[in-house]
Scaffold this motif. Structure first.
Motif, PDB file in Angstrom:
ATOM      1  N   ALA A  26       0.832  -1.208   0.000  1.00  0.00           N
ATOM      2  CA  ALA A  26       0.000   0.000   0.000  1.00  0.00           C
ATOM      3  C   ALA A  26       0.866   1.256   0.000  1.00  0.00           C
ATOM      4  CB  ALA A  26      -0.937  -0.011   1.208  1.00  0.00           C
ATOM      5  N   VAL A  27       1.922   1.264   0.815  1.00  0.00           N
ATOM      6  CA  VAL A  27       2.791   2.435   0.919  1.00  0.00           C
ATOM      7  C   VAL A  27       3.346   2.832  -0.446  1.00  0.00           C
ATOM      8  CG1 VAL A  27       5.041   3.214   1.788  1.00  0.00           C
ATOM      9  CG2 VAL A  27       3.415   2.119   3.340  1.00  0.00           C
ATOM     10  N   GLN A  28       3.688   1.845  -1.274  1.00  0.00           N
ATOM     11  CA  GLN A  28       4.256   2.122  -2.591  1.00  0.00           C
ATOM     12  C   GLN A  28       3.322   2.943  -3.473  1.00  0.00           C
ATOM     13  OE1 GLN A  28       5.982  -1.248  -4.765  1.00  0.00           O
ATOM     14  NE2 GLN A  28       5.851  -2.428  -2.866  1.00  0.00           N
ATOM     15  N   HIS A  29       2.021   2.853  -3.183  1.00  0.00           N
ATOM     16  CA  HIS A  29       1.023   3.482  -4.048  1.00  0.00           C
ATOM     17  C   HIS A  29       0.267   4.601  -3.336  1.00  0.00           C
ATOM     18  CE1 HIS A  29       1.695   0.257  -6.954  1.00  0.00           C
ATOM     19  NE2 HIS A  29       1.734  -0.550  -5.919  1.00  0.00           N
ATOM     20  N   MET A  30       0.858   5.149  -2.279  1.00  0.00           N
ATOM     21  CA  MET A  30       0.226   6.222  -1.504  1.00  0.00           C
ATOM     22  C   MET A  30       1.171   7.416  -1.405  1.00  0.00           C
ATOM     23  SD  MET A  30      -1.689   3.910   1.465  1.00  0.00           S
ATOM     24  CE  MET A  30      -2.878   5.163   1.996  1.00  0.00           C
ATOM     25  N   PRO A  31       1.375   8.141  -2.509  1.00  0.00           N
ATOM     26  CA  PRO A  31       2.335   9.248  -2.498  1.00  0.00           C
ATOM     27  C   PRO A  31       1.935  10.404  -1.583  1.00  0.00           C
ATOM     28  CG  PRO A  31       1.070   9.227  -4.556  1.00  0.00           C
ATOM     29  CD  PRO A  31       0.792   7.935  -3.850  1.00  0.00           C
ATOM     30  N   ALA A  59      -4.883  -2.618   5.209  1.00  0.00           N
ATOM     31  CA  ALA A  59      -3.550  -2.096   4.924  1.00  0.00           C
ATOM     32  C   ALA A  59      -3.502  -0.584   4.760  1.00  0.00           C
ATOM     33  CB  ALA A  59      -2.993  -2.775   3.674  1.00  0.00           C
ATOM     34  N   LYS A  60      -4.482  -0.009   4.029  1.00  0.00           N
ATOM     35  CA  LYS A  60      -4.411   1.438   3.787  1.00  0.00           C
ATOM     36  C   LYS A  60      -4.616   2.232   5.073  1.00  0.00           C
ATOM     37  CE  LYS A  60      -7.264   0.147   0.898  1.00  0.00           C
ATOM     38  NZ  LYS A  60      -7.856  -1.160   0.547  1.00  0.00           N
ATOM     39  N   THR A  61      -5.590   1.789   5.886  1.00  0.00           N
ATOM     40  CA  THR A  61      -5.849   2.468   7.148  1.00  0.00           C
ATOM     41  C   THR A  61      -4.642   2.358   8.072  1.00  0.00           C
ATOM     42  OG1 THR A  61      -8.047   1.527   6.868  1.00  0.00           O
ATOM     43  CG2 THR A  61      -7.663   2.841   8.838  1.00  0.00           C
ATOM     44  N   ALA A  62      -3.972   1.218   8.022  1.00  0.00           N
ATOM     45  CA  ALA A  62      -2.784   1.030   8.856  1.00  0.00           C
ATOM     46  C   ALA A  62      -1.696   2.036   8.493  1.00  0.00           C
ATOM     47  CB  ALA A  62      -2.259  -0.394   8.694  1.00  0.00           C
ATOM     48  N   VAL A  63      -1.606   2.381   7.207  1.00  0.00           N
ATOM     49  CA  VAL A  63      -0.622   3.381   6.788  1.00  0.00           C
ATOM     50  C   VAL A  63      -0.928   4.730   7.432  1.00  0.00           C
ATOM     51  CG1 VAL A  63       0.315   4.656   4.813  1.00  0.00           C
ATOM     52  CG2 VAL A  63      -0.116   2.191   4.624  1.00  0.00           C
ATOM     53  N   LEU A  64      -2.211   5.105   7.488  1.00  0.00           N
ATOM     54  CA  LEU A  64      -2.590   6.345   8.160  1.00  0.00           C
ATOM     55  C   LEU A  64      -2.147   6.335   9.626  1.00  0.00           C
ATOM     56  CD1 LEU A  64      -4.096   9.051   8.499  1.00  0.00           C
ATOM     57  CD2 LEU A  64      -6.204   7.712   8.851  1.00  0.00           C
ATOM     58  N   GLU A 196     -16.059   0.843  -7.480  1.00  0.00           N
ATOM     59  CA  GLU A 196     -15.126  -0.201  -7.910  1.00  0.00           C
ATOM     60  C   GLU A 196     -15.019  -1.332  -6.895  1.00  0.00           C
ATOM     61  OE1 GLU A 196     -11.332   1.366  -9.079  1.00  0.00           O
ATOM     62  OE2 GLU A 196     -12.239   2.963 -10.286  1.00  0.00           O
ATOM     63  N   SER A 197     -14.860  -0.976  -5.620  1.00  0.00           N
ATOM     64  CA  SER A 197     -14.594  -2.020  -4.632  1.00  0.00           C
ATOM     65  C   SER A 197     -15.833  -2.870  -4.345  1.00  0.00           C
ATOM     66  CB  SER A 197     -14.060  -1.406  -3.334  1.00  0.00           C
ATOM     67  OG  SER A 197     -15.019  -0.570  -2.718  1.00  0.00           O
ATOM     68  N   SER A 198     -17.015  -2.269  -4.359  1.00  0.00           N
ATOM     69  CA  SER A 198     -18.229  -3.045  -4.103  1.00  0.00           C
ATOM     70  C   SER A 198     -18.466  -4.073  -5.209  1.00  0.00           C
ATOM     71  CB  SER A 198     -19.448  -2.120  -3.990  1.00  0.00           C
ATOM     72  OG  SER A 198     -19.317  -1.253  -2.892  1.00  0.00           O
ATOM     73  N   LEU A 199     -18.359  -3.616  -6.453  1.00  0.00           N
ATOM     74  CA  LEU A 199     -18.591  -4.540  -7.561  1.00  0.00           C
ATOM     75  C   LEU A 199     -17.515  -5.613  -7.639  1.00  0.00           C
ATOM     76  CD1 LEU A 199     -19.847  -2.214 -10.432  1.00  0.00           C
ATOM     77  CD2 LEU A 199     -21.137  -3.341  -8.637  1.00  0.00           C
ATOM     78  N   ALA A 200     -16.265  -5.223  -7.358  1.00  0.00           N
ATOM     79  CA  ALA A 200     -15.185  -6.213  -7.382  1.00  0.00           C
ATOM     80  C   ALA A 200     -15.386  -7.261  -6.292  1.00  0.00           C
ATOM     81  CB  ALA A 200     -13.838  -5.518  -7.207  1.00  0.00           C
ATOM     82  N   SER A 201     -15.769  -6.824  -5.100  1.00  0.00           N
ATOM     83  CA  SER A 201     -15.967  -7.757  -3.997  1.00  0.00           C
ATOM     84  C   SER A 201     -17.114  -8.724  -4.291  1.00  0.00           C
ATOM     85  CB  SER A 201     -16.246  -6.992  -2.703  1.00  0.00           C
ATOM     86  OG  SER A 201     -16.300  -7.867  -1.603  1.00  0.00           O
ATOM     87  N   LEU A 352     -11.131  -6.372  -0.014  1.00  0.00           N
ATOM     88  CA  LEU A 352      -9.918  -5.573   0.165  1.00  0.00           C
ATOM     89  C   LEU A 352     -10.210  -4.099   0.376  1.00  0.00           C
ATOM     90  CD1 LEU A 352      -7.732  -7.204  -2.640  1.00  0.00           C
ATOM     91  CD2 LEU A 352      -7.600  -7.617  -0.184  1.00  0.00           C
ATOM     92  N   GLY A 353     -11.482  -3.703   0.330  1.00  0.00           N
ATOM     93  CA  GLY A 353     -11.813  -2.299   0.496  1.00  0.00           C
ATOM     94  C   GLY A 353     -11.509  -1.490  -0.743  1.00  0.00           C
ATOM     95  N   HIS A 354     -11.546  -0.175  -0.591  1.00  0.00           N
ATOM     96  CA  HIS A 354     -11.322   0.722  -1.724  1.00  0.00           C
ATOM     97  C   HIS A 354      -9.909   0.570  -2.290  1.00  0.00           C
ATOM     98  CE1 HIS A 354     -15.106   2.339  -0.876  1.00  0.00           C
ATOM     99  NE2 HIS A 354     -14.812   3.580  -0.535  1.00  0.00           N
ATOM    100  N   PRO A 355      -9.741   0.918  -3.568  1.00  0.00           N
ATOM    101  CA  PRO A 355      -8.397   0.905  -4.148  1.00  0.00           C
ATOM    102  C   PRO A 355      -7.429   1.784  -3.355  1.00  0.00           C
ATOM    103  CG  PRO A 355     -10.042   1.148  -5.880  1.00  0.00           C
ATOM    104  CD  PRO A 355     -10.776   1.257  -4.575  1.00  0.00           C
ATOM    105  N   VAL A 356      -6.163   1.403  -3.381  1.00  0.00           N
ATOM    106  CA  VAL A 356      -5.150   2.082  -2.575  1.00  0.00           C
ATOM    107  C   VAL A 356      -5.068   3.567  -2.919  1.00  0.00           C
ATOM    108  CG1 VAL A 356      -2.693   2.151  -1.990  1.00  0.00           C
ATOM    109  CG2 VAL A 356      -3.816  -0.047  -2.369  1.00  0.00           C
ATOM    110  N   GLU A 357      -5.051   3.887  -4.238  1.00  0.00           N
ATOM    111  CA  GLU A 357      -4.877   5.281  -4.636  1.00  0.00           C
ATOM    112  C   GLU A 357      -6.003   6.167  -4.111  1.00  0.00           C
ATOM    113  OE1 GLU A 357      -3.428   2.694  -8.151  1.00  0.00           O
ATOM    114  OE2 GLU A 357      -5.035   2.663  -6.652  1.00  0.00           O
ATOM    115  N   VAL A 358      -7.216   5.629  -4.077  1.00  0.00           N
ATOM    116  CA  VAL A 358      -8.362   6.391  -3.583  1.00  0.00           C
ATOM    117  C   VAL A 358      -8.209   6.680  -2.097  1.00  0.00           C
ATOM    118  CG1 VAL A 358     -10.840   6.225  -3.084  1.00  0.00           C
ATOM    119  CG2 VAL A 358      -9.983   5.630  -5.351  1.00  0.00           C
TER     120      VAL A 358
END
Length: 425
Positions: A26-31, A59-64, A196-201, A352-358
């Motif tokens: 996640a960190v790699q994609h969270m500039p 993962a994304k929330t953990a980065v915050l 995106e995440s709802s339909l993917a899930s 997996l929740g929302h995409p990382v970039e979002v």
């Protein structure tokens, strides 16, 4: 007393390793978060602050949480949904210096609220919430802490609705930023993230295609717009149900079929609720539905689909697939509920929740709001506050810079023209 997640896992070392791997990806994609971390590490704006968090622990929330701790905060965190925690990420987060994490997947109501109380035991000076459960618990059960709380930030639509109702009643006793309502959150997270995440899930959980299906989207707010747009883009026929006439008209003008749920119930193959309200799909609708329909919630709490009524109608229930419970009616029809009616993009077994970039954008707003509270908290009275526009723009500019995208600025004469009332025809 609730122990941190590490004390409750059979193999915390392996869990930490796997959770750290997810966080590093996640960190790699969270500039945005990387840029803020760099400034926070240098300036230590949160030194001496205790930040209590109740959010979806993945993962994304953990980065915050990690970035806030890197800025000097003591962070205590738990989940905001019993099925959205990734235990390996929770364990990895619990191992971060300055962070204690209590979140565990699959807890019952008593354990869920005990973990919130464990966070409150850290006596937070700032709260970061997703759904307002943490704010509510502090006001109801620990009002003595309110005088030492600088303020808070609320992530999601449901939480902001609850906070505004609380504020209207005069019951909200410290300032909270409505992160959900600011453009860098609602225009991207709510529309693209939820869609995106709802339909993917749903697709990954069921292994079914969207093409040719009739998808009924309940509610045409920003989340509903995203779900409708993404479903249409995958060749589904979309029906929208709404209670607000202007949103219903907007959906109609966008080319979607608009009808009451009482009519849509007989038409749909997949039903996705995005209202944030309760009893959106109820007994009369279940009785009209076709065999094999999918019922999913992309709102917040598990009250949009009336599962009590569905259970009462069913002659049998069984697990049709991981994350899918079939309710068999007396006439043989099977209605399939995903993720126990909880957030489908976070609560299915493979969600997996929302995409990382979002989420980089949304959590960037959370982070600068926490910074604002530390630096200027005394400027905000108790109540719900819009995110200052300059903070929203700051996060957008960081993102554009990271993407290598340049954009125009107003000239002095253009800025003067826009700020003046004296220019006529």
């Amino acid at each position: 007393m609730t122990d941190p997640i590490t004390a409750r896992l059979d193999d915390p070392a392996t869990a930490r390793e796997e959770g750290r791997r997810k966080m590093d990806w996640a960190v790699q994609h969270m500039p945005i978060m990387a840029s803020l971390r760099e400034s926070f590490e240098a300036d230590q704006p949160f030194a001496g602050e205790r930040i209590g968090m109740a959010m979806h622990v993945e993962a994304k929330t953990a980065v915050l949480a990690e970035v806030l701790a890197a800025g000097g905060a003591e962070v205590a965190m738990t989940g905001c949904n019993p099925l959205s925690t990734h235990d390996d990420v929770s364990a990895a987060l619990d191992a971060v210096d300055g962070v204690t994490c209590y979140a565990e997947r699959g807890v019952d109501d008593e354990e869920y609220y005990a973990a919130i109380e464990a966070v409150i035991d850290h006596e937070p000076t700032i709260t970061v919430d997703d759904g307002m459960d943490l704010v509510a618990a502090i006001h109801e059960d620990y009002p003595e802490l309110i005088d030492t709380i600088v303020g808070g930030a609320e992530e999601t639509t449901t939480g902001v609705h609850r906070l505004r109702a609380m504020d209207d009643d005069g019951a909200l006793e410290y300032p909270v930023f409505a992160v959900n309502d600011t453009p860098m959150k609602r225009l991207f997270d709510n529309v693209h993230g939820t869609g995106e995440s709802s339909l993917a899930s749903i697709a990954m959980t069921t292994n079914l295609s969207w093409a040719g299906k009739t998808v009924v989207v309940a509610g045409y707010g920003n989340c509903g717009k995203g779900v409708a747009k993404k479903a249409s883009g995958q060749n589904a026929d979309v029906v929208v149900t709404e209670v607000e006439p202007r949103r219903a008209l907007e959906a109609h003008m966008e080319g979607y079929d608009v009808m009451p749920m009482a009519e849509a119930a007989a038409e749909g193959d997949v039903f996705i609720t995005t209202t944030g309200n309760r009893d959106v799909i109820v007994e009369e609708h279940f009785e009209a539905m076709q065999d094999g329909v999918l019922l999913a919630n992309a709102g917040h709490f598990d009250v949009e689909v009336d599962l009590d009524a569905l259970s009462a109608l069913a002659v049998d229930t069984y697990e049709a697939r991981d994350g899918v419970r079939a309710y068999e009616m007396a006439d043989g029809r099977r209605l399939n509920v995903l993720a126990e009616g909880r957030l489908v993009n976070l609560a299915t077994p493979i969600a997996l929740g929302h995409p990382v970039e979002v989420m980089d954008q949304s959590f960037g707003i959370q982070a600068v709001c926490v910074r604002e509270l530390v630096e200027r908290g005394e400027a905000y009275a108790a109540g719900v506050h819009d995110v200052p526009d300059e903070l929203d723009r700051e996060v957008a500019e960081i993102k554009l810079d990271a993407e290598g995208v340049d954009f125009d600025s107003l000239t002095e004469s253009q800025a003067e023209y826009m700020d003046s009332w004296q220019h006529g025809t």
